[in-house]
Scaffold this active site. Structure first.
Site, PDB file in Angstrom:
ATOM      1  N   SER A 249      59.229  40.268  26.207  1.00  0.00           N
ATOM      2  CA  SER A 249      59.472  40.366  24.755  1.00  0.00           C
ATOM      3  C   SER A 249      58.760  39.239  24.023  1.00  0.00           C
ATOM      4  O   SER A 249      58.870  38.071  24.403  1.00  0.00           O
ATOM      5  CB  SER A 249      60.972  40.264  24.451  1.00  0.00           C
ATOM      6  OG  SER A 249      61.651  41.317  25.085  1.00  0.00           O
ATOM      7  N   GLU A 321      59.593  34.430  21.112  1.00  0.00           N
ATOM      8  CA  GLU A 321      60.244  34.078  22.381  1.00  0.00           C
ATOM      9  C   GLU A 321      59.171  33.549  23.348  1.00  0.00           C
ATOM     10  O   GLU A 321      59.422  32.652  24.142  1.00  0.00           O
ATOM     11  CB  GLU A 321      60.922  35.327  22.958  1.00  0.00           C
ATOM     12  CG  GLU A 321      61.622  35.059  24.262  1.00  0.00           C
ATOM     13  CD  GLU A 321      62.493  36.232  24.701  1.00  0.00           C
ATOM     14  OE1 GLU A 321      62.997  36.982  23.836  1.00  0.00           O
ATOM     15  OE2 GLU A 321      62.661  36.395  25.912  1.00  0.00           O
TER      16      GLU A 321
HETATM   17  C1  LIG Z   1      57.426  42.306  32.357  1.00  0.00           C
HETATM   18  C2  LIG Z   1      58.325  41.211  31.864  1.00  0.00           C
HETATM   19  C3  LIG Z   1      59.675  41.465  31.605  1.00  0.00           C
HETATM   20  C4  LIG Z   1      60.520  40.439  31.163  1.00  0.00           C
HETATM   21  N1  LIG Z   1      61.842  40.735  30.935  1.00  0.00           N
HETATM   22  C5  LIG Z   1      62.668  39.759  30.527  1.00  0.00           C
HETATM   23  C6  LIG Z   1      64.067  40.030  30.323  1.00  0.00           C
HETATM   24  O1  LIG Z   1      64.549  41.128  30.554  1.00  0.00           O
HETATM   25  N2  LIG Z   1      64.852  39.016  29.895  1.00  0.00           N
HETATM   26  C7  LIG Z   1      64.351  37.767  29.655  1.00  0.00           C
HETATM   27  O2  LIG Z   1      65.128  36.875  29.283  1.00  0.00           O
HETATM   28  N3  LIG Z   1      63.048  37.477  29.825  1.00  0.00           N
HETATM   29  C8  LIG Z   1      62.192  38.427  30.258  1.00  0.00           C
HETATM   30  N4  LIG Z   1      60.876  38.149  30.472  1.00  0.00           N
HETATM   31  C9  LIG Z   1      60.357  36.801  30.165  1.00  0.00           C
HETATM   32  C10 LIG Z   1      60.366  35.855  31.379  1.00  0.00           C
HETATM   33  O3  LIG Z   1      60.231  36.592  32.571  1.00  0.00           O
HETATM   34  C11 LIG Z   1      61.621  35.024  31.463  1.00  0.00           C
HETATM   35  O4  LIG Z   1      61.795  34.234  30.321  1.00  0.00           O
HETATM   36  C12 LIG Z   1      61.623  34.119  32.699  1.00  0.00           C
HETATM   37  O5  LIG Z   1      62.932  33.645  32.865  1.00  0.00           O
HETATM   38  C13 LIG Z   1      60.654  32.957  32.615  1.00  0.00           C
HETATM   39  O6  LIG Z   1      60.616  32.322  33.882  1.00  0.00           O
HETATM   40  P1  LIG Z   1      59.291  31.651  34.448  1.00  0.00           P
HETATM   41  O7  LIG Z   1      59.619  31.000  35.730  1.00  0.00           O
HETATM   42  O8  LIG Z   1      58.176  32.618  34.490  1.00  0.00           O
HETATM   43  O9  LIG Z   1      59.016  30.542  33.351  1.00  0.00           O
HETATM   44  P2  LIG Z   1      57.602  30.081  32.798  1.00  0.00           P
HETATM   45  O10 LIG Z   1      56.991  31.186  31.995  1.00  0.00           O
HETATM   46  O11 LIG Z   1      56.800  29.469  33.863  1.00  0.00           O
HETATM   47  O12 LIG Z   1      58.090  28.926  31.798  1.00  0.00           O
HETATM   48  C14 LIG Z   1      58.866  29.236  30.644  1.00  0.00           C
HETATM   49  C15 LIG Z   1      59.375  27.903  30.065  1.00  0.00           C
HETATM   50  O13 LIG Z   1      60.285  27.338  30.993  1.00  0.00           O
HETATM   51  C16 LIG Z   1      59.872  26.021  31.362  1.00  0.00           C
HETATM   52  N5  LIG Z   1      60.249  25.833  32.762  1.00  0.00           N
HETATM   53  C17 LIG Z   1      59.913  26.609  33.826  1.00  0.00           C
HETATM   54  N6  LIG Z   1      60.498  26.132  34.946  1.00  0.00           N
HETATM   55  C18 LIG Z   1      61.192  25.027  34.577  1.00  0.00           C
HETATM   56  C19 LIG Z   1      61.999  24.080  35.277  1.00  0.00           C
HETATM   57  N7  LIG Z   1      62.212  24.168  36.589  1.00  0.00           N
HETATM   58  N8  LIG Z   1      62.563  23.067  34.572  1.00  0.00           N
HETATM   59  C20 LIG Z   1      62.357  22.949  33.245  1.00  0.00           C
HETATM   60  N9  LIG Z   1      61.597  23.805  32.525  1.00  0.00           N
HETATM   61  C21 LIG Z   1      61.028  24.833  33.186  1.00  0.00           C
HETATM   62  C22 LIG Z   1      58.363  26.006  31.126  1.00  0.00           C
HETATM   63  O14 LIG Z   1      57.878  24.678  30.913  1.00  0.00           O
HETATM   64  C23 LIG Z   1      58.273  26.865  29.870  1.00  0.00           C
HETATM   65  O15 LIG Z   1      58.584  26.092  28.731  1.00  0.00           O
HETATM   66  C24 LIG Z   1      60.004  39.140  30.939  1.00  0.00           C
HETATM   67  C25 LIG Z   1      58.646  38.881  31.210  1.00  0.00           C
HETATM   68  C26 LIG Z   1      57.826  39.898  31.681  1.00  0.00           C
HETATM   69  C27 LIG Z   1      56.390  39.585  31.996  1.00  0.00           C
END
Ligand SMILES: Cc1cc2nc3c(=O)[nH]c(=O)nc-3n(C[C@H](O)[C@H](O)[C@H](O)COP(=O)(O)OP(=O)(O)OC[C@H]3O[C@@H](n4cnc5c(N)ncnc54)[C@H](O)[C@@H]3O)c2cc1C
Length: 325
Positions: A249, A321
């Site tokens: 999103s 977001e």
């Molecule tokens: C196809 C698709 C579907 C999705 N569906 C959803 C959904 O249903 N619900 C939803 O909420 N989101 C959704 N998302 C968004 C995303 O997947 C989530 O927000 C996810 O939790 C992000 O995790 P990440 O490890 O990829 O974080 P990243 O993208 O790597 O980082 C996001 C943020 O978190 C910080 N971060 C990462 N790890 C840490 C850590 N260990 N300590 C401190 N900060 C940290 C990073 O610095 C950055 O600011 C979706 C994304 C995609 C591509």
């Protein structure tokens, strides 16, 4: 840059990391967008992780923490500093089950178990671990891309269940009065979590390890858990989440607007609109997809365009977001 080369050498000598210089980053993001970083560090241990953030801070090097890269639009121009990837810190284990609690009340009913995850464990791997071993409570997160650390930082929300509903305790790194990162822990306190906001959001604290409270089910219920999880995954597939590179999103939902952001964008007739190879998904107003060679500038221009259109038409100020880095 020279400075970063010396610093890279320091980490290589110290050990406990994978160290990559001039790392191409696009493949580390679900959007498949972004330039390079002069230094990519992948800590292999908790000590190495703490060492890295303290050294980079003392050396005055900018850095950010990268989980699965599923919520980030990484700049075409790359990042002028170090990226710390958590992906190699991915241990998942059950630490408590029936009758072996540590004295707190989480297993008072004798059925609750605690699953411990390092921050770089993938949420979907965690869900699979639970379905395989008969733990319920996390099925809604099946298919959520990204890591436990990222989901905790963002308070990810899936099918009306959010991370704060299932977390018990978090170990994190935070700066002490002398400005040095040290490890602390916090028990879940719902009052400091809200929609897509955790106590870590917007701070430079780092989530290191997360404990989830789940329910240990009997043999008979195991296939039910797996079916439920698979059902949520199917809904994601049917909604087109995995058709093209994207970051989920684009905008948060806001109850005051009376409809989800996706619906507001649909109703404004914007589905399918594109700038370069960044396109508003023809099937979902709140997803921007990369149809080929989109860059971060295309995504930014498209986000700004959507915001301007919605502001003009409805008077609503959509809030991103996705995170631009
Ligand atoms: C196809 C698709 C579907 C999705 N569906 C959803 C959904 O249903 N619900 C939803 O909420 N989101 C959704 N998302 C968004 C995303 O997947 C989530 O927000 C996810 O939790 C992000 O995790 P990440 O490890 O990829 O974080 P990243 O993208 O790597 O980082 C996001 C943020 O978190 C910080 N971060 C990462 N790890 C840490 C850590 N260990 N300590 C401190 N900060 C940290 C990073 O610095 C950055 O600011 C979706 C994304 C995609 C591509």
């Amino acid at each position: 840059m020279n400075n970063l080369r010396e610093i890279a050498q320091k980490f290589k000598t110290k050990g406990g990391f994978e160290v990559l210089e001039n790392a191409a980053m696009a493949d580390r993001f679900s959007f498949k967008i972004g330039g390079t970083t002069p230094l990519l560090l992948e800590p292999l241990t908790e000590d190495a992780f703490l060492y890295a953030v303290n050294e980079l801070k003392n050396d005055g090097i900018a850095y950010f923490i990268l989980g699965g890269g599923t919520n980030i639009v990484f700049s075409d121009d790359g990042f002028d500093g170090a990226v710390i990837s958590t992906l190699k810190l991915n241990k998942i284990e059950e630490i408590t089950s029936r009758g072996t609690g540590t004295g707190t009340d989480f297993n008072a009913d004798g059925e609750t178990a605690v699953i411990s995850c390092q921050c770089g464990a993938l949420m979907n791997t965690l869900v699979n671990f639970c379905t395989r071993n008969g733990y319920s409570g996390l099925e809604q997160f099946c298919g959520l891309p990204g890591t436990v650390g990222g989901a905790s930082y963002m308070n990810a929300r899936c099918f009306d269940r959010e991370i704060s509903d299932v977390v018990r305790k978090i170990e994190y790194f935070t700066k002490n009065d002398a400005g040095t990162y040290e490890k602390r822990e916090m028990m879940m306190d719902k009052s400091s979590w809200s929609y897509k906001i955790s106590p870590f959001t917007g701070t430079d604290d780092i989530v290191f390890r997360v404990e989830f409270s789940v329910k240990k089910e009997n043999e008979a219920k195991r296939s039910e858990i797996a079916e439920k999880a698979a059902g949520y995954m199917k809904q994601r597939v049917d909604k087109g989440h995995f058709k093209f590179p994207c970051a989920g999103s684009v905008f948060k939902n806001n109850r005051d607007f009376g409809a989800p952001s996706g619906q507001i964008i649909d109703e404004a007739g914007l589905k399918g609109y594109s700038i370069g190879d960044a396109q508003i998904a023809p099937w979902h107003g709140n997803i921007i997809i990369n149809t080929g060679k989109a860059g971060s500038k295309d995504v930014k221009a498209l986000v700004d365009y959507i915001k301007a259109q919605i502001k003009e038409e409805k008077g609503f100020e959509l809030e991103e977001e996705i995170i631009f880095k």
